[in-house]
Design a protein around this motif. Structure first.
Motif, PDB file in Angstrom:
ATOM      1  N   UNK A 296       0.838  -1.196   0.000  1.00  0.00           N
ATOM      2  CA  UNK A 296       0.000   0.000   0.000  1.00  0.00           C
ATOM      3  C   UNK A 296       0.875   1.249   0.000  1.00  0.00           C
ATOM      4  N   UNK A 297       1.910   1.246   0.826  1.00  0.00           N
ATOM      5  CA  UNK A 297       2.805   2.412   0.892  1.00  0.00           C
ATOM      6  C   UNK A 297       3.492   2.638  -0.453  1.00  0.00           C
ATOM      7  N   UNK A 298       3.903   1.555  -1.106  1.00  0.00           N
ATOM      8  CA  UNK A 298       4.544   1.679  -2.421  1.00  0.00           C
ATOM      9  C   UNK A 298       3.564   2.232  -3.445  1.00  0.00           C
ATOM     10  N   UNK A 299       2.327   1.762  -3.378  1.00  0.00           N
ATOM     11  CA  UNK A 299       1.299   2.256  -4.294  1.00  0.00           C
ATOM     12  C   UNK A 299       1.057   3.752  -4.090  1.00  0.00           C
ATOM     13  N   UNK A 300       1.016   4.175  -2.835  1.00  0.00           N
ATOM     14  CA  UNK A 300       0.789   5.588  -2.547  1.00  0.00           C
ATOM     15  C   UNK A 300       1.926   6.459  -3.082  1.00  0.00           C
ATOM     16  N   UNK A 301       3.143   5.919  -3.074  1.00  0.00           N
ATOM     17  CA  UNK A 301       4.281   6.674  -3.586  1.00  0.00           C
ATOM     18  C   UNK A 301       4.253   6.781  -5.111  1.00  0.00           C
TER      19      UNK A 301
ATOM     20  N   UNK B 253      -4.487   2.502 -14.358  1.00  0.00           N
ATOM     21  CA  UNK B 253      -3.512   1.722 -13.609  1.00  0.00           C
ATOM     22  C   UNK B 253      -3.736   1.863 -12.102  1.00  0.00           C
ATOM     23  N   UNK B 254      -4.040   3.078 -11.681  1.00  0.00           N
ATOM     24  CA  UNK B 254      -4.265   3.334 -10.259  1.00  0.00           C
ATOM     25  C   UNK B 254      -5.491   2.575  -9.762  1.00  0.00           C
ATOM     26  N   UNK B 255      -6.571   2.621 -10.552  1.00  0.00           N
ATOM     27  CA  UNK B 255      -7.789   1.914 -10.149  1.00  0.00           C
ATOM     28  C   UNK B 255      -7.546   0.405 -10.098  1.00  0.00           C
ATOM     29  N   UNK B 256      -6.817  -0.118 -11.078  1.00  0.00           N
ATOM     30  CA  UNK B 256      -6.542  -1.552 -11.115  1.00  0.00           C
ATOM     31  C   UNK B 256      -5.687  -1.981  -9.922  1.00  0.00           C
ATOM     32  N   UNK B 257      -4.655  -1.197  -9.617  1.00  0.00           N
ATOM     33  CA  UNK B 257      -3.775  -1.536  -8.496  1.00  0.00           C
ATOM     34  C   UNK B 257      -4.522  -1.435  -7.178  1.00  0.00           C
TER      35      UNK B 257
END
Length: 205
Positions: free
Chosen positions: A90-95, A104-108
């Motif tokens: 989650x932290x990596x995604x937020x970065x 891509x954001x919605x899929x992740x």
């Protein structure tokens, strides 16, 4: 997301035993027992077992408690590791979210939500499995003690075998009526002769 996935389990096998010992056996009254007008007078044979001492010294209970505590500890570690791994994702995604396309954001994000749901389901399933195993051990503990006390009573002809514990309903018990040690010795002898489970033995150091 909430990463607090650790489980807190309290081994309460004693609750399955606390109500066990107030047993009325249909043995023959002792010679000095008399009944008049339906009222029982002095003379009935009564003994008691100290519940706390029984649980503390019964090898089956001690081995079972260690086994369940060990499984709970392993599950907590597993859940904590999975929770930290998800938190890192989650932290990596937020970065990286700002560098992603909206698609891509919605899929992740959907993938991360699915992982969170899977982790919660895994936690609940594992917790249910441990609870079911504990319930089976409680039932086995109950049956072991009940069966031995019934067998012990056939040789002694007591009419009441009471469970005594601090804070319980019995306010005073004469030490001469205490058969706790005999019951513990008998239970442990039967448990040893039946063969201790390998899983229980492995927890001993």
């Amino acid at each position: 997301m909430n990463n607090n996935t650790s489980l807190i389990w309290n081994i309460v096998l004693s609750l399955a035993v606390a109500v066990l010992f107030f047993l009325h056996f249909s043995g023959k009254p002792s010679a000095d027992t008399t009944v008049a007008d339906g009222n029982v007078v002095a003379g009935r044979r009564t003994v008691y077992v100290q519940v706390d001492s029984l649980l503390k010294n019964y090898d089956f209970f001690k081995d079972t408690k260690k086994e369940l505590e060990n499984k709970n500890y392993q599950l907590e570690n597993d859940l904590n590791q999975k929770g930290r791994s998800l938190q890192n994702e989650v932290a990596f995604f937020q970065q990286k979210a700002q560098t992603m396309t909206p698609e891509q954001a919605r899929s992740t994000e959907a993938q991360l939500m699915k992982k969170q749901q899977d982790l919660v389901a895994y936690r609940d399933q594992a917790a249910q499995g441990l609870a079911q195993e504990e319930a089976k051990k409680n039932e086995e503990l109950y049956k072991n003690i009940r069966a031995y006390i019934e067998k012990y009573n056939k040789e002694n002809g007591y009419e009441y075998v009471l469970g005594y514990s601090l804070g319980g309903g019995i306010l005073f018990a004469n030490p001469s009526m205490d058969v706790t040690k005999k019951i513990i010795d008998g239970l442990n002898k039967e448990y040893a002769s039946a063969g201790k489970p390998a899983a229980a033995d492995s927890t001993k150091k």
